[in-house]
Each structure stands twice: as structure tokens, then as C-alpha cells.
Scaffold this motif. Structure first.
Motif, PDB file in Angstrom:
ATOM      1  N   GLY A  21       0.799  -1.221   0.000  1.00 41.15           N
ATOM      2  CA  GLY A  21       0.000   0.000   0.000  1.00 41.15           C
ATOM      3  C   GLY A  21       0.829   1.266   0.000  1.00 41.15           C
ATOM      4  N   SER A  22       2.059   1.172   0.454  1.00 39.93           N
ATOM      5  CA  SER A  22       2.935   2.337   0.484  1.00 39.93           C
ATOM      6  C   SER A  22       4.360   1.868   0.725  1.00 39.93           C
ATOM      7  CB  SER A  22       2.508   3.333   1.562  1.00 39.93           C
ATOM      8  OG  SER A  22       2.545   2.737   2.843  1.00 39.93           O
ATOM      9  N   TYR A  23       5.252   2.803   0.677  1.00 34.84           N
ATOM     10  CA  TYR A  23       6.642   2.487   0.962  1.00 34.84           C
ATOM     11  C   TYR A  23       7.319   3.709   1.555  1.00 34.84           C
ATOM     12  CZ  TYR A  23       8.275   5.310  -2.959  1.00 34.84           C
ATOM     13  OH  TYR A  23       8.552   6.355  -3.784  1.00 34.84           O
ATOM     14  N   PHE A  24       8.439   3.481   2.207  1.00 36.86           N
ATOM     15  CA  PHE A  24       9.320   4.577   2.552  1.00 36.86           C
ATOM     16  C   PHE A  24      10.755   4.079   2.482  1.00 36.86           C
ATOM     17  CE2 PHE A  24      10.337   3.617   7.049  1.00 36.86           C
ATOM     18  CZ  PHE A  24       9.263   2.808   7.414  1.00 36.86           C
ATOM     19  N   VAL A  25      11.662   5.008   2.276  1.00 35.19           N
ATOM     20  CA  VAL A  25      13.087   4.705   2.181  1.00 35.19           C
ATOM     21  C   VAL A  25      13.789   5.470   3.290  1.00 35.19           C
ATOM     22  CG1 VAL A  25      15.163   4.894   0.760  1.00 35.19           C
ATOM     23  CG2 VAL A  25      12.966   4.349  -0.320  1.00 35.19           C
ATOM     24  N   VAL A  26      14.638   4.773   4.021  1.00 35.52           N
ATOM     25  CA  VAL A  26      15.429   5.426   5.052  1.00 35.52           C
ATOM     26  C   VAL A  26      16.912   5.266   4.720  1.00 35.52           C
ATOM     27  CG1 VAL A  26      13.710   5.155   6.880  1.00 35.52           C
ATOM     28  CG2 VAL A  26      15.411   3.367   6.523  1.00 35.52           C
ATOM     29  N   ASP A  27      17.688   6.203   5.195  1.00 32.30           N
ATOM     30  CA  ASP A  27      19.145   6.158   5.056  1.00 32.30           C
ATOM     31  C   ASP A  27      19.708   6.213   6.472  1.00 32.30           C
ATOM     32  OD1 ASP A  27      21.759   6.258   4.278  1.00 32.30           O
ATOM     33  OD2 ASP A  27      21.606   8.154   3.188  1.00 32.30           O
ATOM     34  N   VAL A  28      20.214   5.086   6.949  1.00 27.08           N
ATOM     35  CA  VAL A  28      20.623   4.957   8.347  1.00 27.08           C
ATOM     36  C   VAL A  28      22.025   4.357   8.436  1.00 27.08           C
ATOM     37  CG1 VAL A  28      18.267   4.772   9.228  1.00 27.08           C
ATOM     38  CG2 VAL A  28      19.455   2.719   8.482  1.00 27.08           C
ATOM     39  N   ASP A  29      22.582   4.380   9.633  1.00 27.60           N
ATOM     40  CA  ASP A  29      23.951   3.917   9.844  1.00 27.60           C
ATOM     41  C   ASP A  29      24.099   2.398   9.878  1.00 27.60           C
ATOM     42  OD1 ASP A  29      24.876   6.508   9.966  1.00 27.60           O
ATOM     43  OD2 ASP A  29      24.645   6.641  12.140  1.00 27.60           O
ATOM     44  N   SER A  30      23.008   1.681  10.178  1.00 33.28           N
ATOM     45  CA  SER A  30      23.156   0.238  10.347  1.00 33.28           C
ATOM     46  C   SER A  30      21.840  -0.479  10.060  1.00 33.28           C
ATOM     47  CB  SER A  30      23.582  -0.083  11.778  1.00 33.28           C
ATOM     48  OG  SER A  30      22.537   0.262  12.679  1.00 33.28           O
ATOM     49  N   GLU A  31      21.952  -1.778   9.803  1.00 28.56           N
ATOM     50  CA  GLU A  31      20.759  -2.607   9.641  1.00 28.56           C
ATOM     51  C   GLU A  31      19.958  -2.626  10.938  1.00 28.56           C
ATOM     52  OE1 GLU A  31      21.262  -6.900   9.284  1.00 28.56           O
ATOM     53  OE2 GLU A  31      19.679  -6.899   7.772  1.00 28.56           O
ATOM     54  N   GLN A  32      20.660  -2.609  12.053  1.00 29.84           N
ATOM     55  CA  GLN A  32      19.985  -2.601  13.358  1.00 29.84           C
ATOM     56  C   GLN A  32      19.048  -1.407  13.481  1.00 29.84           C
ATOM     57  OE1 GLN A  32      20.080  -4.992  15.512  1.00 29.84           O
ATOM     58  NE2 GLN A  32      18.839  -3.994  17.065  1.00 29.84           N
ATOM     59  N   ARG A  33      19.509  -0.218  13.068  1.00 27.83           N
ATOM     60  CA  ARG A  33      18.657   0.975  13.124  1.00 27.83           C
ATOM     61  C   ARG A  33      17.471   0.837  12.163  1.00 27.83           C
ATOM     62  NH1 ARG A  33      15.525   4.373  15.312  1.00 27.83           N
ATOM     63  NH2 ARG A  33      15.270   6.334  14.189  1.00 27.83           N
ATOM     64  N   ALA A  34      17.704   0.277  10.980  1.00 26.74           N
ATOM     65  CA  ALA A  34      16.610   0.083  10.025  1.00 26.74           C
ATOM     66  C   ALA A  34      15.557  -0.860  10.612  1.00 26.74           C
ATOM     67  CB  ALA A  34      17.152  -0.457   8.708  1.00 26.74           C
ATOM     68  N   LEU A  35      15.996  -1.927  11.258  1.00 26.47           N
ATOM     69  CA  LEU A  35      15.049  -2.854  11.895  1.00 26.47           C
ATOM     70  C   LEU A  35      14.303  -2.175  13.032  1.00 26.47           C
ATOM     71  CD1 LEU A  35      17.197  -6.104  11.880  1.00 26.47           C
ATOM     72  CD2 LEU A  35      15.037  -5.723  10.633  1.00 26.47           C
ATOM     73  N   GLU A  36      14.996  -1.337  13.780  1.00 26.72           N
ATOM     74  CA  GLU A  36      14.359  -0.585  14.874  1.00 26.72           C
ATOM     75  C   GLU A  36      13.245   0.304  14.315  1.00 26.72           C
ATOM     76  OE1 GLU A  36      17.073   1.237  17.778  1.00 26.72           O
ATOM     77  OE2 GLU A  36      15.991   3.083  17.383  1.00 26.72           O
ATOM     78  N   ILE A  37      13.524   0.959  13.194  1.00 27.36           N
ATOM     79  CA  ILE A  37      12.511   1.808  12.555  1.00 27.36           C
ATOM     80  C   ILE A  37      11.339   0.959  12.080  1.00 27.36           C
ATOM     81  CG2 ILE A  37      12.052   3.249  10.523  1.00 27.36           C
ATOM     82  CD1 ILE A  37      14.950   4.361  10.904  1.00 27.36           C
ATOM     83  N   ALA A  38      11.625  -0.165  11.421  1.00 25.89           N
ATOM     84  CA  ALA A  38      10.555  -1.036  10.918  1.00 25.89           C
ATOM     85  C   ALA A  38       9.682  -1.539  12.065  1.00 25.89           C
ATOM     86  CB  ALA A  38      11.152  -2.207  10.139  1.00 25.89           C
ATOM     87  N   ARG A  39      10.306  -1.935  13.169  1.00 29.45           N
ATOM     88  CA  ARG A  39       9.531  -2.440  14.313  1.00 29.45           C
ATOM     89  C   ARG A  39       8.680  -1.359  14.958  1.00 29.45           C
ATOM     90  NH1 ARG A  39      14.273  -5.755  15.474  1.00 29.45           N
ATOM     91  NH2 ARG A  39      15.091  -4.016  16.636  1.00 29.45           N
ATOM     92  N   SER A  40       9.045  -0.090  14.785  1.00 34.44           N
ATOM     93  CA  SER A  40       8.290   0.985  15.427  1.00 34.44           C
ATOM     94  C   SER A  40       7.217   1.582  14.510  1.00 34.44           C
ATOM     95  CB  SER A  40       9.244   2.095  15.896  1.00 34.44           C
ATOM     96  OG  SER A  40       9.860   2.738  14.795  1.00 34.44           O
ATOM     97  N   TYR A  41       7.051   1.045  13.305  1.00 36.40           N
ATOM     98  CA  TYR A  41       6.048   1.577  12.387  1.00 36.40           C
ATOM     99  C   TYR A  41       4.655   1.471  13.033  1.00 36.40           C
ATOM    100  CZ  TYR A  41       3.306   2.491   8.276  1.00 36.40           C
ATOM    101  OH  TYR A  41       2.414   3.034   7.397  1.00 36.40           O
ATOM    102  N   PRO A  42       3.920   2.565  13.100  1.00 34.22           N
ATOM    103  CA  PRO A  42       2.636   2.569  13.807  1.00 34.22           C
ATOM    104  C   PRO A  42       1.620   1.550  13.305  1.00 34.22           C
ATOM    105  CG  PRO A  42       3.324   4.818  13.360  1.00 34.22           C
ATOM    106  CD  PRO A  42       4.280   3.905  12.632  1.00 34.22           C
ATOM    107  N   GLY A  43       1.603   1.279  12.012  1.00 34.02           N
ATOM    108  CA  GLY A  43       0.617   0.341  11.468  1.00 34.02           C
ATOM    109  C   GLY A  43       0.751  -1.057  12.035  1.00 34.02           C
ATOM    110  N   LEU A  44       1.943  -1.440  12.458  1.00 37.39           N
ATOM    111  CA  LEU A  44       2.148  -2.768  13.030  1.00 37.39           C
ATOM    112  C   LEU A  44       1.479  -2.902  14.384  1.00 37.39           C
ATOM    113  CD1 LEU A  44       5.920  -3.426  12.234  1.00 37.39           C
ATOM    114  CD2 LEU A  44       3.910  -4.273  11.002  1.00 37.39           C
ATOM    115  N   ARG A  45       1.526  -1.849  15.159  1.00 44.01           N
ATOM    116  CA  ARG A  45       0.996  -1.895  16.517  1.00 44.01           C
ATOM    117  C   ARG A  45      -0.497  -1.608  16.575  1.00 44.01           C
ATOM    118  NH1 ARG A  45       3.178   2.500  18.925  1.00 44.01           N
ATOM    119  NH2 ARG A  45       3.973   3.188  16.966  1.00 44.01           N
TER     120      ARG A  45
END
Length: 123
Positions: A77-101
Motif C-alpha cells: 500500500g505504500s513504501y518509505f526509504v530510510v538512510d541509516v547507519d546500520s541494519e539494526q537501526r533500520a530494523l528498529e525503525i521497521a519495528r516501530s512503524y505505527p501500522g504494526l501496533r
């Protein structure tokens, strides 16, 4: 490192949510995006409009069909692109996406794809 986050949804489920709940979710997603933008991590964000089309080779001919997920109830339904320092930070962002909760157990989710650089994979 850049990561593409594909957000899956289910139109039947989202369409059945009370208007107030959907408005609350949209507000949470907007705040989520603004926080990533303020941190300098958000590269792009877009909702996707339907119908999607798929183009695949059948023999020597490219054939166009409706959507890539003919039998699936979930869709991107949508997408976003992030530019972060590590895969860990990207996973942290993905886990905090409001739609999941917002609606646990109702379907949907995020796929996280590392984006290649001109030199190849960057992880």
C-alpha cells in the motif's frame, strides 16, 4: 545504508476499521514520518494507488496483467526509504512503524529491502 520498507495492508481490514481508528493511525504514521525526517533518516515516502499492473515475459512477449498478487488479500500500500547507519537501526525503525501496533493479528506488515549502491550490496 539505504533500506526500502514495503508496507503491506489488507483493504478489507482497513476498510472495516471505525473512522476514528483509521484517522488515529494516519496521524500516528504522519508523526512517525516527521520524526524520521527530523532525524535526517527519511529519504522518501509515498502511498501507492491501485490498480497495480504486472509485466512478465510469456515466451518472447511481455504480457501485462492486473496486479502482482491476484490471489492475495494483502498488497503493498505504500513504501518509505530510510538512510541509516546500520541494519539494526533500520530494523528498529521497521519495528516501530505505527501500522504494526495498531491492529495486531489483522494482517499486514513490512518487508525491509537493503538497496544496492553503484558498487553492489552495501551490507
Amino acid at each position: 545504508m539505504k533500506y526500502l520498507m514495503l508496507i503491506y495492508g489488507n483493504e478489507q481490514i482497513w476498510g472495516s476499521l471505525p473512522g476514528g481508528d483509521l484517522a488515529a493511525l494516519i496521524g500516528e504514521v504522519n508523526a512517525f514520518n516527521e520524526e524520521l525526517r527530523a532525524r535526517g533518516e527519511l529519504v522518501d515516502v509515498q502511498g501507492l494507488d491501485s490498480p497495480a499492473r504486472s509485466v512478465r515475459m510469456t515466451g518472447d512477449t511481455p504480457v501485462v496483467t492486473d496486479g502482482p498478487y491476484l490471489e492475495a488479500k494483502e498488497y503493498v500500500g505504500s513504501y518509505f526509504v530510510v538512510d541509516v547507519d546500520s541494519e539494526q537501526r533500520a530494523l528498529e525503525i521497521a519495528r516501530s512503524y505505527p501500522g504494526l501496533r495498531f491492529a495486531p493479528g489483522l494482517g499486514g506488515g513490512i518487508e525491509m529491502w537493503p538497496l544496492m549502491t553503484h558498487e553492489g550490496a552495501d551490507h
